[in-house]
Write an enzyme that holds these catalytic residues in place. Structure first.
Site, mmCIF file in Angstrom:
data_model
loop_
_atom_site.group_PDB
_atom_site.id
_atom_site.type_symbol
_atom_site.label_atom_id
_atom_site.label_comp_id
_atom_site.label_asym_id
_atom_site.label_seq_id
_atom_site.Cartn_x
_atom_site.Cartn_y
_atom_site.Cartn_z
ATOM 1 N N SER A 249 0.865 -1.190 0.000
ATOM 2 C CA SER A 249 0.000 0.000 0.000
ATOM 3 C C SER A 249 0.895 1.232 0.000
ATOM 4 O O SER A 249 2.080 1.146 0.385
ATOM 5 C CB SER A 249 -0.844 -0.003 1.280
ATOM 6 N N TYR B 72 -2.165 -1.183 10.467
ATOM 7 C CA TYR B 72 -2.109 -1.317 9.005
ATOM 8 C C TYR B 72 -0.773 -0.795 8.471
ATOM 9 O O TYR B 72 -0.117 -1.440 7.648
ATOM 10 C CB TYR B 72 -3.283 -0.537 8.399
#
Ligand code: NAD
Length: 265
Positions: A147, A160
């Protein structure tokens, strides 16, 4: 010049491919004649209908294995299943992932553990099981869907961000270990992609803030993405197909951004 990815007859496992990015990447590979093993949660009838539809519309065999990415034994079974059913494993796409948004001081311990298990540890367990097969073949492609949050942080996404930075680091370590083996390892680092998860966030945020969905997209969801445009599945598929084809043979240990300029800032 027409690009031929030359992937017909290869095999792939894509974790978390019953939805969103994983499903789109599995379809892109199957369209190239790659036999794929789908994985992920969801309504069994819907998964089976999707599996059959993908198989019917491509030249590929499309299988499904329901391994839970929090369970190392089931992850090893998933890789063994691909090898047993398809005879080899050419491509591993580590894609399964979840999100939890919370300040660190109130981040629930169990959500931290589950998120790290799915978003980071499953990448290790699947890669560990795949490497011996790929090494024996003298060729393999490991693609980790990290990401933009594997390169830069945002508040309230501690687990995350930690997991995705971990995925980028692990990818680089694998690339160095595997550099002479014909196996590459790379991370794709997308900005926001309009998956079902993000679509739901737009609706929720519009309601919560009492503003139009278009404003939520520009001012909230895409606040960090300078081009104010979602990343498209087809753009991710282009990067994936490049990496897994012979054109990607010299690209290893890379964290490739596809984020509308987010991480340029
Ligand atoms: P999604 O929720 O649409 O899909 C997630 C997939 O993971 C589903 O198939 C789900 O069933 C599966 N999954 C979840 N927990 C699992 C478990 N324990 N075992 C097996 N499968 C499990 O999400 P998405 O937006 O398509 O995200 C896919 C990946 O892309 C994630 O790693 C995510 O972090 C990453 N990503 C997404 C975006 C975005 O904007 N959507 C941006 C950057 C990175």
């Amino acid at each position: 010049m027409a690009v031929d990815y030359n992937l017909e007859g290869q095999t792939a496992v894509i974790t978390g491919s019953t939805s969103g990015i994983g499903q789109a990447m599995a379809a892109a590979l199957a369209e190239q004649g790659v036999n794929v093993v789908l994985n992920g949660f969801g309504d069994p009838a819907k998964i089976e209908a999707y599996r059959l539809a993908m198989q019917k519309s491509t030249n590929a065999r499309v299988l499904y294995h329901g391994a839970d990415m929090t369970k190392p034994g089931e992850i090893a079974d998933l890789i063994a299943y691909a090898q047993a059913e398809l005879g080899r494993l050419d491509i591993l796409v580590n894609n399964a992932g979840i999100q939890h948004v919370s300040p660190v001081e109130s981040f629930p311990d169990d959500r931290w553990d589950t998120l790290i298990a799915i978003n980071l540890s499953s990448v290790f367990h699947a890669t560990k099981a795949a490497i011996p097969l790929m090494k024996a073949q003298g060729r393999g492609r490991i693609v980790n869907i990290a990401s933009a949050h594997g390169l830069v942080a945002s508040p309230f996404k501690g687990a995350y961000v930690a997991a995705k930075f971990g995925v980028v680091g692990f990818t680089k370590a694998c690339a160095l270990e595997l550099a002479r083996s014909g196996v590459t390892a790379n991370a794709i680092c997308p900005g926001y992609v309009k998956t079902p998860l993000v679509e739901a966030q737009i609706v929720d945020q519009a309601k919560a803030r009492g503003i139009a969905p278009e404003r939520v997209i520009e001012e909230v969801i895409l606040a960090a993405q300078p081009n104010k445009t979602f990343v498209e599945y087809s753009q991710l598929a282009g990067m994936l197909l490049y990496l897994v084809s012979d054109m990607g043979a010299s690209t290893t240990g890379a964290a490739l951004s596809i984020d509308g300029g987010w991480t340029a800032a």
